[in-house]
Motif scaffolding. Structure first.
Motif, PDB file in Angstrom:
ATOM      1  N   LEU A  92     -30.356 -36.261 -12.763  1.00  0.00           N
ATOM      2  CA  LEU A  92     -29.510 -37.055 -11.882  1.00  0.00           C
ATOM      3  C   LEU A  92     -28.348 -37.685 -12.639  1.00  0.00           C
ATOM      4  CD1 LEU A  92     -32.177 -38.825  -9.691  1.00  0.00           C
ATOM      5  CD2 LEU A  92     -30.453 -37.211  -8.910  1.00  0.00           C
ATOM      6  N   ASN A  93     -28.626 -38.197 -13.816  1.00  0.00           N
ATOM      7  CA  ASN A  93     -27.569 -38.802 -14.619  1.00  0.00           C
ATOM      8  C   ASN A  93     -26.469 -37.784 -14.892  1.00  0.00           C
ATOM      9  OD1 ASN A  93     -26.150 -40.583 -16.268  1.00  0.00           O
ATOM     10  ND2 ASN A  93     -27.385 -40.100 -18.044  1.00  0.00           N
ATOM     11  N   LEU A  94     -26.853 -36.600 -15.291  1.00  0.00           N
ATOM     12  CA  LEU A  94     -25.873 -35.558 -15.574  1.00  0.00           C
ATOM     13  C   LEU A  94     -25.151 -35.112 -14.308  1.00  0.00           C
ATOM     14  CD1 LEU A  94     -24.754 -33.815 -17.866  1.00  0.00           C
ATOM     15  CD2 LEU A  94     -26.397 -32.086 -17.202  1.00  0.00           C
ATOM     16  N   ALA A  95     -25.898 -34.970 -13.218  1.00  0.00           N
ATOM     17  CA  ALA A  95     -25.282 -34.533 -11.962  1.00  0.00           C
ATOM     18  C   ALA A  95     -24.260 -35.552 -11.459  1.00  0.00           C
ATOM     19  CB  ALA A  95     -26.361 -34.299 -10.908  1.00  0.00           C
ATOM     20  N   ILE A  96     -24.618 -36.824 -11.490  1.00  0.00           N
ATOM     21  CA  ILE A  96     -23.690 -37.863 -11.029  1.00  0.00           C
ATOM     22  C   ILE A  96     -22.514 -37.975 -11.991  1.00  0.00           C
ATOM     23  CG2 ILE A  96     -23.458 -40.347 -10.642  1.00  0.00           C
ATOM     24  CD1 ILE A  96     -26.353 -40.272  -9.544  1.00  0.00           C
ATOM     25  N   ASP A  97     -22.794 -37.903 -13.269  1.00  0.00           N
ATOM     26  CA  ASP A  97     -21.763 -37.997 -14.298  1.00  0.00           C
ATOM     27  C   ASP A  97     -20.725 -36.891 -14.142  1.00  0.00           C
ATOM     28  OD1 ASP A  97     -20.752 -39.169 -16.728  1.00  0.00           O
ATOM     29  OD2 ASP A  97     -21.527 -37.416 -17.784  1.00  0.00           O
ATOM     30  N   THR A  98     -21.160 -35.690 -13.812  1.00  0.00           N
ATOM     31  CA  THR A  98     -20.243 -34.550 -13.754  1.00  0.00           C
ATOM     32  C   THR A  98     -19.681 -34.285 -12.357  1.00  0.00           C
ATOM     33  OG1 THR A  98     -22.119 -33.037 -13.501  1.00  0.00           O
ATOM     34  CG2 THR A  98     -21.280 -33.393 -15.733  1.00  0.00           C
ATOM     35  N   THR A  99     -20.074 -35.071 -11.378  1.00  0.00           N
ATOM     36  CA  THR A  99     -19.505 -34.908 -10.029  1.00  0.00           C
ATOM     37  C   THR A  99     -18.754 -36.175  -9.638  1.00  0.00           C
ATOM     38  OG1 THR A  99     -21.622 -35.580  -9.039  1.00  0.00           O
ATOM     39  CG2 THR A  99     -21.212 -33.211  -9.261  1.00  0.00           C
ATOM     40  N   ILE A 100     -19.469 -37.200  -9.259  1.00  0.00           N
ATOM     41  CA  ILE A 100     -18.856 -38.470  -8.861  1.00  0.00           C
ATOM     42  C   ILE A 100     -18.122 -39.104 -10.038  1.00  0.00           C
ATOM     43  CG2 ILE A 100     -19.356 -40.799  -8.002  1.00  0.00           C
ATOM     44  CD1 ILE A 100     -21.836 -39.572  -6.620  1.00  0.00           C
ATOM     45  N   GLY A 101     -18.616 -38.882 -11.235  1.00  0.00           N
ATOM     46  CA  GLY A 101     -18.015 -39.471 -12.427  1.00  0.00           C
ATOM     47  C   GLY A 101     -16.602 -38.995 -12.705  1.00  0.00           C
ATOM     48  N   ILE A 102     -16.278 -37.774 -12.332  1.00  0.00           N
ATOM     49  CA  ILE A 102     -14.939 -37.240 -12.611  1.00  0.00           C
ATOM     50  C   ILE A 102     -13.861 -38.023 -11.869  1.00  0.00           C
ATOM     51  CG2 ILE A 102     -13.418 -35.238 -12.382  1.00  0.00           C
ATOM     52  CD1 ILE A 102     -15.860 -33.481 -13.016  1.00  0.00           C
ATOM     53  N   PRO A 103     -13.971 -38.204 -10.536  1.00  0.00           N
ATOM     54  CA  PRO A 103     -12.918 -38.998  -9.879  1.00  0.00           C
ATOM     55  C   PRO A 103     -12.896 -40.453 -10.346  1.00  0.00           C
ATOM     56  CG  PRO A 103     -14.493 -38.161  -8.245  1.00  0.00           C
ATOM     57  CD  PRO A 103     -14.877 -37.608  -9.577  1.00  0.00           C
ATOM     58  N   ILE A 104     -14.067 -41.006 -10.656  1.00  0.00           N
ATOM     59  CA  ILE A 104     -14.102 -42.377 -11.184  1.00  0.00           C
ATOM     60  C   ILE A 104     -13.340 -42.431 -12.497  1.00  0.00           C
ATOM     61  CG2 ILE A 104     -15.603 -44.158 -12.163  1.00  0.00           C
ATOM     62  CD1 ILE A 104     -17.740 -43.302 -10.108  1.00  0.00           C
ATOM     63  N   LEU A 105     -13.577 -41.469 -13.381  1.00  0.00           N
ATOM     64  CA  LEU A 105     -12.890 -41.423 -14.668  1.00  0.00           C
ATOM     65  C   LEU A 105     -11.386 -41.266 -14.483  1.00  0.00           C
ATOM     66  CD1 LEU A 105     -12.930 -41.335 -17.756  1.00  0.00           C
ATOM     67  CD2 LEU A 105     -13.359 -38.877 -17.592  1.00  0.00           C
ATOM     68  N   ILE A 106     -10.969 -40.407 -13.576  1.00  0.00           N
ATOM     69  CA  ILE A 106      -9.537 -40.188 -13.354  1.00  0.00           C
ATOM     70  C   ILE A 106      -8.863 -41.475 -12.876  1.00  0.00           C
ATOM     71  CG2 ILE A 106      -7.883 -38.973 -11.880  1.00  0.00           C
ATOM     72  CD1 ILE A 106      -9.753 -36.501 -12.139  1.00  0.00           C
ATOM     73  N   VAL A 107      -9.489 -42.164 -11.932  1.00  0.00           N
ATOM     74  CA  VAL A 107      -8.932 -43.427 -11.439  1.00  0.00           C
ATOM     75  C   VAL A 107      -8.878 -44.459 -12.570  1.00  0.00           C
ATOM     76  CG1 VAL A 107      -9.376 -45.382  -9.892  1.00  0.00           C
ATOM     77  CG2 VAL A 107      -9.551 -43.058  -9.030  1.00  0.00           C
ATOM     78  N   LEU A 108      -9.965 -44.574 -13.322  1.00  0.00           N
ATOM     79  CA  LEU A 108      -9.989 -45.535 -14.425  1.00  0.00           C
ATOM     80  C   LEU A 108      -8.938 -45.202 -15.484  1.00  0.00           C
ATOM     81  CD1 LEU A 108     -13.818 -46.134 -14.910  1.00  0.00           C
ATOM     82  CD2 LEU A 108     -12.127 -47.746 -14.017  1.00  0.00           C
ATOM     83  N   LEU A 109      -8.765 -43.923 -15.796  1.00  0.00           N
ATOM     84  CA  LEU A 109      -7.759 -43.548 -16.792  1.00  0.00           C
ATOM     85  C   LEU A 109      -6.353 -43.903 -16.314  1.00  0.00           C
ATOM     86  CD1 LEU A 109      -9.060 -40.122 -18.147  1.00  0.00           C
ATOM     87  CD2 LEU A 109      -8.986 -42.324 -19.342  1.00  0.00           C
ATOM     88  N   ARG A 110      -6.090 -43.707 -15.031  1.00  0.00           N
ATOM     89  CA  ARG A 110      -4.771 -44.085 -14.497  1.00  0.00           C
ATOM     90  C   ARG A 110      -4.560 -45.596 -14.586  1.00  0.00           C
ATOM     91  NH1 ARG A 110      -4.117 -39.967  -9.381  1.00  0.00           N
ATOM     92  NH2 ARG A 110      -3.693 -38.148 -10.671  1.00  0.00           N
ATOM     93  N   LEU A 111      -5.601 -46.365 -14.234  1.00  0.00           N
ATOM     94  CA  LEU A 111      -5.489 -47.820 -14.303  1.00  0.00           C
ATOM     95  C   LEU A 111      -5.332 -48.300 -15.746  1.00  0.00           C
ATOM     96  CD1 LEU A 111      -8.229 -48.862 -11.704  1.00  0.00           C
ATOM     97  CD2 LEU A 111      -5.739 -49.045 -11.436  1.00  0.00           C
ATOM     98  N   ILE A 112      -6.118 -47.748 -16.636  1.00  0.00           N
ATOM     99  CA  ILE A 112      -6.041 -48.136 -18.050  1.00  0.00           C
ATOM    100  C   ILE A 112      -4.687 -47.757 -18.632  1.00  0.00           C
ATOM    101  CG2 ILE A 112      -6.973 -47.616 -20.344  1.00  0.00           C
ATOM    102  CD1 ILE A 112      -9.758 -47.454 -18.943  1.00  0.00           C
ATOM    103  N   HIS A 113      -4.206 -46.586 -18.291  1.00  0.00           N
ATOM    104  CA  HIS A 113      -2.906 -46.150 -18.803  1.00  0.00           C
ATOM    105  C   HIS A 113      -1.797 -47.055 -18.275  1.00  0.00           C
ATOM    106  CE1 HIS A 113       0.700 -43.650 -19.272  1.00  0.00           C
ATOM    107  NE2 HIS A 113       0.079 -43.208 -20.351  1.00  0.00           N
ATOM    108  N   ALA A 114      -1.866 -47.409 -16.990  1.00  0.00           N
ATOM    109  CA  ALA A 114      -0.850 -48.296 -16.413  1.00  0.00           C
ATOM    110  C   ALA A 114      -0.905 -49.667 -17.082  1.00  0.00           C
ATOM    111  CB  ALA A 114      -1.061 -48.427 -14.907  1.00  0.00           C
TER     112      ALA A 114
END
Length: 158
Positions: free
Chosen positions: A38-60
């Motif tokens: 489950l950790n891997l499944a959530i990390d590699t599915t839901i985690g991707i859009p979360i990471l993208i949003v966080l990277l945009r916020l952190i970069h800004a």
């Protein structure tokens, strides 16, 4: 994170305390493979859009600080001419902060949804009785496929 979610650390502490007192609980232990899957499944599915949003916020946010001096130093993949280790380090730290935030969100999902263990057990029910297949699937086959997809998507984003 899988060990924390699976209650392995708390279970070890409880066993140690029970042994010192002389009473042991006979509760069924959760399957760590379910939590890892489950950790891997959530990390590699839901985690991707979360990471993208966080990277945009952190970069800004970083672009408003002296870290972004010069601004192109925090642009992913741009290391200057000749390449500068400090630019790579800035970009790595920003990515690491995004990854840390994403992993924290995944951990929150596990803590807020304790019923999710049943999903992992359901997903692994076809391997019941054969631990070798379960471990091979959870530790090799599934991570190989999901991490390859995750890295491809994240690499094309950054």
């Amino acid at each position: 994170m899988s060990m924390l979610s699976a209650g392995q650390i708390e279970a070890a502490i409880a066993r140690a305390a029970a042994n010192s007192v002389g009473t042991a609980e006979d509760r069924p232990r959760p399957n760590p493979c379910s939590f890892y899957l489950l950790n891997l499944a959530i990390d590699t599915t839901i985690g991707i859009p979360i990471l993208i949003v966080l990277l945009r916020l952190i970069h800004a946010g970083a672009s408003l600080t002296p870290i972004a001096n010069p601004p192109e130093s925090i642009k992913s993949g741009n290391y200057g001419q000749p390449p500068k280790a400090t630019w790579w380090l800035k970009q790595s730290i920003l990515y690491f902060l995004g990854l840390l935030g994403m992993k924290s969100c995944v951990f929150l999902i596990f803590t807020m949804c304790p019923w999710i263990v049943m999903v992992g057990n359901w997903a692994l029910r076809w391997t019941e009785g054969n631990e070798a297949i379960q471990i091979a699937f959870v530790m090799l086959i599934f991570p190989l496929i999901m991490n390859a997809l995750q890295y491809y998507i994240i690499d094309s984003f950054i």
